[in-house]
Write a protein that holds these residues in place. Structure first.
Motif, PDB file in Angstrom:
ATOM      1  N   ASN A  75       0.839  -1.207   0.000  1.00  0.00           N
ATOM      2  CA  ASN A  75       0.000   0.000   0.000  1.00  0.00           C
ATOM      3  C   ASN A  75       0.874   1.257   0.000  1.00  0.00           C
ATOM      4  O   ASN A  75       0.562   2.231  -0.692  1.00  0.00           O
ATOM      5  CB  ASN A  75      -0.937  -0.010   1.208  1.00  0.00           C
ATOM      6  N   ASN A  76       1.978   1.250   0.766  1.00  0.00           N
ATOM      7  CA  ASN A  76       2.896   2.395   0.769  1.00  0.00           C
ATOM      8  C   ASN A  76       3.558   2.575  -0.597  1.00  0.00           C
ATOM      9  O   ASN A  76       3.837   3.701  -1.003  1.00  0.00           O
ATOM     10  CB  ASN A  76       3.957   2.231   1.850  1.00  0.00           C
ATOM     11  N   MET A  77       3.808   1.473  -1.310  1.00  0.00           N
ATOM     12  CA  MET A  77       4.352   1.578  -2.660  1.00  0.00           C
ATOM     13  C   MET A  77       3.350   2.252  -3.593  1.00  0.00           C
ATOM     14  O   MET A  77       3.712   3.102  -4.402  1.00  0.00           O
ATOM     15  CB  MET A  77       4.714   0.187  -3.193  1.00  0.00           C
ATOM     16  N   VAL A  78       2.077   1.880  -3.465  1.00  0.00           N
ATOM     17  CA  VAL A  78       1.024   2.463  -4.311  1.00  0.00           C
ATOM     18  C   VAL A  78       0.899   3.966  -4.035  1.00  0.00           C
ATOM     19  O   VAL A  78       0.827   4.774  -4.957  1.00  0.00           O
ATOM     20  CB  VAL A  78      -0.324   1.744  -4.059  1.00  0.00           C
ATOM     21  N   ILE A  79       0.917   4.347  -2.755  1.00  0.00           N
ATOM     22  CA  ILE A  79       0.843   5.762  -2.399  1.00  0.00           C
ATOM     23  C   ILE A  79       2.092   6.499  -2.896  1.00  0.00           C
ATOM     24  O   ILE A  79       2.006   7.617  -3.399  1.00  0.00           O
ATOM     25  CB  ILE A  79       0.686   5.939  -0.869  1.00  0.00           C
ATOM     26  N   GLY A  80       3.249   5.869  -2.788  1.00  0.00           N
ATOM     27  CA  GLY A  80       4.507   6.485  -3.198  1.00  0.00           C
ATOM     28  C   GLY A  80       4.570   6.793  -4.678  1.00  0.00           C
ATOM     29  O   GLY A  80       4.994   7.881  -5.075  1.00  0.00           O
ATOM     30  N   VAL A  81       4.146   5.850  -5.527  1.00  0.00           N
ATOM     31  CA  VAL A  81       4.230   6.082  -6.971  1.00  0.00           C
ATOM     32  C   VAL A  81       3.131   7.016  -7.467  1.00  0.00           C
ATOM     33  O   VAL A  81       3.235   7.563  -8.555  1.00  0.00           O
ATOM     34  CB  VAL A  81       4.218   4.766  -7.785  1.00  0.00           C
ATOM     35  N   SER A  82       2.074   7.226  -6.670  1.00  0.00           N
ATOM     36  CA  SER A  82       1.025   8.143  -7.106  1.00  0.00           C
ATOM     37  C   SER A  82       1.184   9.539  -6.492  1.00  0.00           C
ATOM     38  O   SER A  82       1.063  10.533  -7.185  1.00  0.00           O
ATOM     39  CB  SER A  82      -0.360   7.576  -6.768  1.00  0.00           C
ATOM     40  N   GLN A  83       1.473   9.626  -5.175  1.00  0.00           N
ATOM     41  CA  GLN A  83       1.569  10.929  -4.512  1.00  0.00           C
ATOM     42  C   GLN A  83       2.977  11.253  -4.045  1.00  0.00           C
ATOM     43  O   GLN A  83       3.373  12.408  -4.041  1.00  0.00           O
ATOM     44  CB  GLN A  83       0.648  10.959  -3.283  1.00  0.00           C
ATOM     45  N   GLY A  84       3.723  10.264  -3.602  1.00  0.00           N
ATOM     46  CA  GLY A  84       5.056  10.482  -3.051  1.00  0.00           C
ATOM     47  C   GLY A  84       4.985  10.764  -1.553  1.00  0.00           C
ATOM     48  O   GLY A  84       3.909  10.978  -0.984  1.00  0.00           O
ATOM     49  N   PHE A  85       6.131  10.748  -0.914  1.00  0.00           N
ATOM     50  CA  PHE A  85       6.233  11.002   0.520  1.00  0.00           C
ATOM     51  C   PHE A  85       7.207  12.150   0.751  1.00  0.00           C
ATOM     52  O   PHE A  85       8.111  12.372  -0.051  1.00  0.00           O
ATOM     53  CB  PHE A  85       6.750   9.765   1.263  1.00  0.00           C
ATOM     54  N   GLU A  86       7.014  12.848   1.869  1.00  0.00           N
ATOM     55  CA  GLU A  86       7.945  13.910   2.216  1.00  0.00           C
ATOM     56  C   GLU A  86       8.052  14.048   3.726  1.00  0.00           C
ATOM     57  O   GLU A  86       7.108  13.771   4.462  1.00  0.00           O
ATOM     58  CB  GLU A  86       7.566  15.243   1.580  1.00  0.00           C
ATOM     59  N   LYS A  87       9.243  14.427   4.169  1.00  0.00           N
ATOM     60  CA  LYS A  87       9.514  14.724   5.577  1.00  0.00           C
ATOM     61  C   LYS A  87      10.133  16.112   5.622  1.00  0.00           C
ATOM     62  O   LYS A  87      10.935  16.471   4.760  1.00  0.00           O
ATOM     63  CB  LYS A  87      10.507  13.726   6.179  1.00  0.00           C
ATOM     64  N   LYS A  88       9.773  16.860   6.663  1.00  0.00           N
ATOM     65  CA  LYS A  88      10.311  18.214   6.811  1.00  0.00           C
ATOM     66  C   LYS A  88      11.089  18.307   8.109  1.00  0.00           C
ATOM     67  O   LYS A  88      10.646  17.823   9.144  1.00  0.00           O
ATOM     68  CB  LYS A  88       9.175  19.241   6.804  1.00  0.00           C
ATOM     69  N   LEU A  89      12.257  18.925   8.024  1.00  0.00           N
ATOM     70  CA  LEU A  89      13.128  19.133   9.175  1.00  0.00           C
ATOM     71  C   LEU A  89      13.377  20.624   9.344  1.00  0.00           C
ATOM     72  O   LEU A  89      13.334  21.380   8.368  1.00  0.00           O
ATOM     73  CB  LEU A  89      14.465  18.418   8.977  1.00  0.00           C
ATOM     74  N   LYS A  90      13.655  21.024  10.574  1.00  0.00           N
ATOM     75  CA  LYS A  90      13.956  22.431  10.866  1.00  0.00           C
ATOM     76  C   LYS A  90      15.240  22.482  11.679  1.00  0.00           C
ATOM     77  O   LYS A  90      15.417  21.721  12.620  1.00  0.00           O
ATOM     78  CB  LYS A  90      12.814  23.056  11.656  1.00  0.00           C
ATOM     79  N   ILE A  91      16.129  23.397  11.300  1.00  0.00           N
ATOM     80  CA  ILE A  91      17.378  23.594  12.027  1.00  0.00           C
ATOM     81  C   ILE A  91      17.182  24.791  12.943  1.00  0.00           C
ATOM     82  O   ILE A  91      16.735  25.852  12.504  1.00  0.00           O
ATOM     83  CB  ILE A  91      18.549  23.847  11.059  1.00  0.00           C
ATOM     84  N   GLN A  92      17.521  24.621  14.226  1.00  0.00           N
ATOM     85  CA  GLN A  92      17.366  25.701  15.186  1.00  0.00           C
ATOM     86  C   GLN A  92      18.671  25.869  15.946  1.00  0.00           C
ATOM     87  O   GLN A  92      19.222  24.902  16.467  1.00  0.00           O
ATOM     88  CB  GLN A  92      16.230  25.385  16.152  1.00  0.00           C
ATOM     89  N   GLY A  93      19.181  27.078  15.988  1.00  0.00           N
ATOM     90  CA  GLY A  93      20.413  27.376  16.701  1.00  0.00           C
ATOM     91  C   GLY A  93      21.129  28.533  16.032  1.00  0.00           C
ATOM     92  O   GLY A  93      21.049  28.709  14.810  1.00  0.00           O
ATOM     93  N   VAL A  94      21.842  29.310  16.808  1.00  0.00           N
ATOM     94  CA  VAL A  94      22.559  30.464  16.290  1.00  0.00           C
ATOM     95  C   VAL A  94      23.712  29.988  15.411  1.00  0.00           C
ATOM     96  O   VAL A  94      24.545  29.190  15.836  1.00  0.00           O
ATOM     97  CB  VAL A  94      23.092  31.347  17.440  1.00  0.00           C
TER      98      VAL A  94
END
Length: 180
Positions: A75-94
């Motif tokens: 099921n994750n393969m089907v979702i991946g080839v149709s919509q794709g997946f993404e993760k977002k990261l944030k860097i915090q620090g001076v």
């Protein structure tokens, strides 16, 4: 008894599926993925309802373990080839920042040297405002693995919260030393 394994996998019209013995190939607008199914499971493609359904060949503990897992991975393969997946990261620090050089991600996060992360071919990394990193791809496992590898370079520390974190991650800050 797995309730997840019993559910059929619904396919959209723009996804092509081919099943050859225990190998399944799924192709969609974003790319192509394949999966090798266990010999204890079989899969059937119903063209009328445009669904995939998993079946157990025999009843044992190993089959029960793989039944729901295999259905979720497909099921994750089907979702991946149709919509794709993404993760977002944030860097915090001076002074902490990131940039893209070619395909490589370069992180400056408080070390004496920049950290270079080379993504695999089917993963794309984008950087916004030097602090927001977006990882995109069709393979959910690979997207999560690359995001975890980037986060592990400088995980958020519990006193000031500096480091690399997932966008929706909450860091509970500890109280520092108490004065007199």
């Amino acid at each position: 008894m797995s309730r997840i394994g019993k559910q059929p996998i619904n396919l959209s019209k723009n996804i092509n599926v081919s099943v050859q013995k225990h190998n399944i190939y799924i192709e969609g607008p974003k790319g192509k993925l394949s999966y090798k199914l266990s010999k204890n499971l079989s899969i059937k493609y119903d063209a009328d309802s445009n669904q995939l359904k998993l079946y157990k060949v025999n009843q044992n503990k190993e089959t029960e373990k793989l039944y729901g897992l295999s259905r979720t991975l497909i099921n994750n393969m089907v979702i991946g080839v149709s919509q794709g997946f993404e993760k977002k990261l944030k860097i915090q620090g001076v002074g902490y920042k990131s940039q893209i050089q070619g395909k490589d991600l370069i992180l400056n996060v408080g070390y004496s040297h920049p950290v270079v992360i080379e993504p695999p071919d089917n993963i794309s990394i984008n950087v916004d405002n030097n602090t927001n990193i977006t990882i995109k791809g069709i393979n959910k496992e690979l997207v999560g693995e690359i995001a975890a590898r980037i986060r592990s370079v400088r995980p958020p520390e519990p006193y000031k919260g500096k480091g690399i974190r997932y966008l929706d991650e909450k860091i509970i800050l500890k109280v520092g030393k108490a004065g007199k």
